[in-house]
Write a protein that holds these residues in place. Structure first.
Motif, PDB file in Angstrom:
ATOM      1  N   ASN A   3       3.753   0.287  15.364  1.00 18.99           N
ATOM      2  CA  ASN A   3       3.635  -0.585  14.219  1.00 18.99           C
ATOM      3  C   ASN A   3       4.163   0.093  12.955  1.00 18.99           C
ATOM      4  N   ASN A   6       7.966   0.661  13.149  1.00 14.29           N
ATOM      5  CA  ASN A   6       8.632  -0.625  12.941  1.00 14.29           C
ATOM      6  C   ASN A   6       8.642  -0.989  11.454  1.00 14.29           C
ATOM      7  N   TYR A   9      11.119   1.178   9.596  1.00 11.15           N
ATOM      8  CA  TYR A   9      12.475   0.692   9.826  1.00 11.15           C
ATOM      9  C   TYR A   9      12.754  -0.543   8.965  1.00 11.15           C
ATOM     10  N   THR A  10      11.767  -1.428   8.849  1.00  9.08           N
ATOM     11  CA  THR A  10      11.941  -2.660   8.072  1.00  9.08           C
ATOM     12  C   THR A  10      12.162  -2.357   6.597  1.00  9.08           C
ATOM     13  N   ILE A  11      11.353  -1.448   6.063  1.00 10.78           N
ATOM     14  CA  ILE A  11      11.493  -1.065   4.658  1.00 10.78           C
ATOM     15  C   ILE A  11      12.866  -0.409   4.435  1.00 10.78           C
ATOM     16  N   PHE A  91       7.113  -8.071  -5.623  1.00 14.19           N
ATOM     17  CA  PHE A  91       7.488  -7.918  -4.218  1.00 14.19           C
ATOM     18  C   PHE A  91       6.624  -6.882  -3.504  1.00 14.19           C
ATOM     19  N   LYS A  93       3.570  -6.498  -3.570  1.00 10.85           N
ATOM     20  CA  LYS A  93       2.351  -7.115  -3.020  1.00 10.85           C
ATOM     21  C   LYS A  93       2.588  -7.659  -1.619  1.00 10.85           C
ATOM     22  N   GLU A  94       3.777  -8.240  -1.436  1.00  9.03           N
ATOM     23  CA  GLU A  94       4.142  -8.761  -0.117  1.00  9.03           C
ATOM     24  C   GLU A  94       4.080  -7.641   0.926  1.00  9.03           C
ATOM     25  N   VAL A  95       4.495  -6.448   0.519  1.00  9.48           N
ATOM     26  CA  VAL A  95       4.506  -5.319   1.447  1.00  9.48           C
ATOM     27  C   VAL A  95       3.090  -4.780   1.651  1.00  9.48           C
ATOM     28  N   LEU A  96       2.333  -4.725   0.554  1.00  8.88           N
ATOM     29  CA  LEU A  96       1.013  -4.092   0.631  1.00  8.88           C
ATOM     30  C   LEU A  96      -0.001  -4.931   1.394  1.00  8.88           C
ATOM     31  N   VAL A  97       0.222  -6.255   1.471  1.00  7.63           N
ATOM     32  CA  VAL A  97      -0.738  -7.116   2.147  1.00  7.63           C
ATOM     33  C   VAL A  97      -0.385  -7.258   3.633  1.00  7.63           C
ATOM     34  N   ALA A  98       0.743  -6.671   4.038  1.00  7.88           N
ATOM     35  CA  ALA A  98       1.153  -6.742   5.446  1.00  7.88           C
ATOM     36  C   ALA A  98       0.321  -5.765   6.282  1.00  7.88           C
ATOM     37  N   PRO A  99       0.158  -6.080   7.551  1.00 11.18           N
ATOM     38  CA  PRO A  99      -0.675  -5.216   8.404  1.00 11.18           C
ATOM     39  C   PRO A  99       0.051  -3.949   8.825  1.00 11.18           C
ATOM     40  N   VAL A 100       0.486  -3.145   7.859  1.00 14.62           N
ATOM     41  CA  VAL A 100       1.199  -1.905   8.172  1.00 14.62           C
ATOM     42  C   VAL A 100       0.622  -0.769   7.342  1.00 14.62           C
ATOM     43  N   ARG A 102       0.288   2.431   4.874  1.00 17.73           N
ATOM     44  CA  ARG A 102       0.957   2.784   3.621  1.00 17.73           C
ATOM     45  C   ARG A 102       1.976   3.904   3.805  1.00 17.73           C
TER      46      ARG A 102
ATOM     47  N   LEU B  53      -6.940  -6.517  -0.467  1.00 17.20           N
ATOM     48  CA  LEU B  53      -6.218  -5.762  -1.488  1.00 17.20           C
ATOM     49  C   LEU B  53      -7.162  -5.077  -2.458  1.00 17.20           C
ATOM     50  N   VAL B  73      -6.620  -4.081   8.687  1.00 15.65           N
ATOM     51  CA  VAL B  73      -5.348  -4.407   9.335  1.00 15.65           C
ATOM     52  C   VAL B  73      -5.488  -5.674  10.180  1.00 15.65           C
ATOM     53  N   ARG B  76      -5.494  -8.634   7.922  1.00 13.88           N
ATOM     54  CA  ARG B  76      -4.150  -8.936   7.400  1.00 13.88           C
ATOM     55  C   ARG B  76      -3.297  -9.688   8.410  1.00 13.88           C
ATOM     56  N   SER B  87       6.480 -13.278  -5.324  1.00 14.39           N
ATOM     57  CA  SER B  87       6.552 -11.972  -4.670  1.00 14.39           C
ATOM     58  C   SER B  87       7.722 -11.955  -3.697  1.00 14.39           C
ATOM     59  N   LEU B 104       8.121  -7.094   9.423  1.00 14.76           N
ATOM     60  CA  LEU B 104       6.944  -6.371   8.941  1.00 14.76           C
ATOM     61  C   LEU B 104       5.691  -6.761   9.730  1.00 14.76           C
ATOM     62  N   TYR B 105       5.638  -8.026  10.153  1.00 16.65           N
ATOM     63  CA  TYR B 105       4.459  -8.507  10.883  1.00 16.65           C
ATOM     64  C   TYR B 105       4.673  -8.438  12.392  1.00 16.65           C
TER      65      TYR B 105
END
Lengths: 265, 326
Positions: A3, A6, A9-11, A91, A93-100, A102, B53, B73, B76, B87, B104-105
């Motif tokens: 996870n 992945n 890689y996405t970032i 933007f 926030k979109e990354v920080l709320v994802a299940p990945v 830090r 958050l 997690v 989320r 965003s 990402l997901y």
């Protein structure tokens, strides 16, 4: 873990997408070094020489690896600082709320910045003939590997600073009081020789960019030019010393950058 | 139906300020649940806690059975969210923004292709998928964000003030999309708003003020709680009219402001009967049904009103201008 990889890689991929899209940025990043080489470089080499330099060593030849180092420095820092924009424009926030995790976000960002910087360095190679430098395949590969290593360290460093910064105002201070001295003291514009005042020599020795620029000189000068440069102390350290410093720095700074980013968000 | 969001005694303080104050409620799966309150009431703070958050100061919140603090997690994975402020990466295309999200997901590539096509079509953006987001209008950006929030099949979609700053037409369109979404996908929708007319679209609403939930019910029930509708009658002899209403219908009417005021649960069916019975003494008849505005007013003693743009908004607008100039 999968996870996290992945996500990393996405970032990273987003940095590449944006690099490909922002052609004007590429023009700016190549234009600035060109100005340095053409105007400052040619101007200085026409009127002044490096004291003690052997005959046939042109100032522009000396300066070119330093200018490549400068470009790596600025591109890396700007890449890292784009997290401030990402925060400002939501933007992040979109990354920080994802299940990945830090750490994956921070490392992806640092690796993305380093990749973009390395790609830009490739473009700078077209300026090599201006500096009278003959490129070899081995030299280019070596230089790009060093550029990536140096940039990873610098992007991570920028990320650590940017994580604590909430506005672009703070960034100006950071540029003026940290980044510019790093550049000036790196031996990019004038060599670190025994003639430099002792206090400055000390500062130049602790500037990590000094080792980056020195390593780039190792890679870009080949054959007899390298010998001449080394004899004149214009290439100062052993290549492996440079690599050891850069590798250690990359490791330490990417750990610090990742930790700072994770803590701040 | 089962509970998908369970909030118990949730509290969040910032220094001296208590933004969310012992809030408890549950949201059922498949519901459109609204959080209604003025700016600064604690709506966004609650959403941020539910979206992991922001950690709560005390109390618990569970999403699809997962605790927001212990299983962030997992939580989320279960949620999609559209923030109050945009965003999106405006330097990327609509499709690239979606692809970034899907990666990402961990949405598989084939699922992503099918789903993104479906969602872009549902949100009316299919023909703009390859355009840069920078060229989108506010409403289009919002729709793209909604599509993005749904890409990974979340069970709850959070919409934080989804229509703020949009023109009335676009707001109505967004609502059509949201309702269709719920009907077609069954996703639970948790939204905040300070527009009273929008809260009417929700299945249930919680009215929040100063960090506390002061009422929670269906919009109709909340309005009924005010004692229902009001009928105003005017005529030459109000006292006589009141006496006849008492005699014939057993209604208690009072005289106020030169008119007769009758409170009733169902004005629509009572009004014709009044006119048939005592019609000769009535000059005019007016029916007023309570709005959520009246509900809010009676619960908090204040009216909700749209406030000026906050300082952060103007800073952002400024930064955007600066950036576009480069």
């Amino acid at each position: 873990m999968t996870n996290g990889l992945n996500a990393m890689y996405t970032i990273w991929l987003r940095e590449i997408w944006r690099f490909v899209r922002e052609r004007e940025r590429i023009v700016g990043m190549v234009g600035q070094p060109l100005l340095y080489l053409l105007i400052i470089g040619k101007g200085i080499s026409a009127t002044m020489g490096i004291r003690g330099a052997p005959a046939g060593v042109d100032y522009v030849t000396f300066m070119y690896p330093g200018i490549v180092g400068m470009s790596i420095l600025f591109t890396s820092i700007f890449s890292a600082v784009s997290v401030i924009w990402d925060r400002e424009f939501g933007f992040l926030k979109e990354v920080l709320v994802a299940p990945v995790p830090r750490w994956a976000v921070a490392l992806g960002k640092a690796l993305g910045g380093a990749t973009v910087t390395t790609l830009q360095t490739v473009i700078l190679l077209v300026l090599a003939p201006f500096a009278g430098i003959r490129l070899t395949v081995g030299g280019v590969v070596e230089m790009l590997a060093l550029a990536f290593l140096l940039s990873l360290a610098l992007t991570s460093f920028g990320l650590a600073v940017a994580s604590r910064m909430t506005s672009m105002q703070g960034f100006q201070m950071f540029m003026n009081f940290l980044i510019m001295p790093l550049f000036f003291l790196s031996g990019a514009m004038f060599p670190l020789t025994d003639r430099v005042p002792a206090w400055m020599r000390a500062l130049m020795h602790v500037d990590p960019l000094t080792y980056g620029v020195d390593a780039l000189r190792h890679a870009l000068y080949t054959g007899p030019v390298l010998e001449v440069m080394r004899a004149a102390q214009l290439v100062r350290f052993d290549l492996w010393t440079d690599i050891a410093v850069l590798a250690g720095l990359s490791l330490a700074l990417s750990a610090i950058g990742t930790a700072a980013f994770s803590r701040a968000s | 139906m089962s509970a998908i969001v369970e909030v118990d005694q949730l509290t969040r303080t910032f220094g001296e300020v208590t933004a969310v104050d012992h809030v408890s409620f549950t949201v059922q799966e498949g519901e459109i649940f609204g959080f209604l309150g003025p700016n600064g009431a604690g709506k966004s703070t609650t959403i941020q806690i539910l979206a992991t958050l922001l950690p709560p100061t005390s109390g618990t919140a569970r999403l699809a059975g997962f605790d927001v603090r212990k299983h962030a997690v997992e939580v989320r994975r279960q949620i999609g969210i559209v923030f109050q402020d945009p965003s999106l990466d405006s330097r990327l295309t609509a499709e690239e923004n979606l692809r970034f999200h899907a990666r990402l997901y961990g949405v598989p590539a084939d699922v992503y292709r099918r789903r993104s096509e479906e969602l872009l079509a549902m949100m009316g953006l299919a023909d703009r998928r390859r355009s840069l987001v920078a060229t989108f209008s506010g409403g289009m950006k919002r729709r793209l964000e909604i599509a993005r929030g749904l890409l990974h099949h979340p069970r709850v979609l959070f919409l934080d003030e989804p229509t703020v700053g949009l023109d009335p037409q676009t707001r109505a369109a967004i609502w059509d999309y949201v309702k269709r979404l719920r009907d077609e996908t069954g996703v639970t929708i948790f939204m905040t708003t300070h527009y009273l007319d929008e809260a009417e679209h929700c299945d249930r609403i919680a009215i929040i003020d100063h960090g506390r939930v002061v009422a929670l019910d269906t919009p109709a029930a909340l309005k009924r709680g005010l004692g229902g509708d009001v009928i105003y009658l005017r005529g030459p002899d109000l006292a006589g009219l009141a006496a006849r209403l008492k005699q014939e219908f057993g209604l208690d009417a009072e005289v106020a402001d030169g008119r007769l005021v009758i409170r009733t649960a169902d004005a629509a069916s009572l009004a014709p009967r009044i006119l048939a019975g005592v019609g000769t003494g009535v000059e005019s008849l007016e029916i007023k049904q309570p709005t959520l505005d009246d509900v809010f007013l009676s619960l908090t003693g204040r009216a909700i009103r749209d406030e000026e743009a906050s300082p952060t908004d103007s800073v952002r607008a400024h930064a955007r201008m600066w950036r576009n100039r480069r």
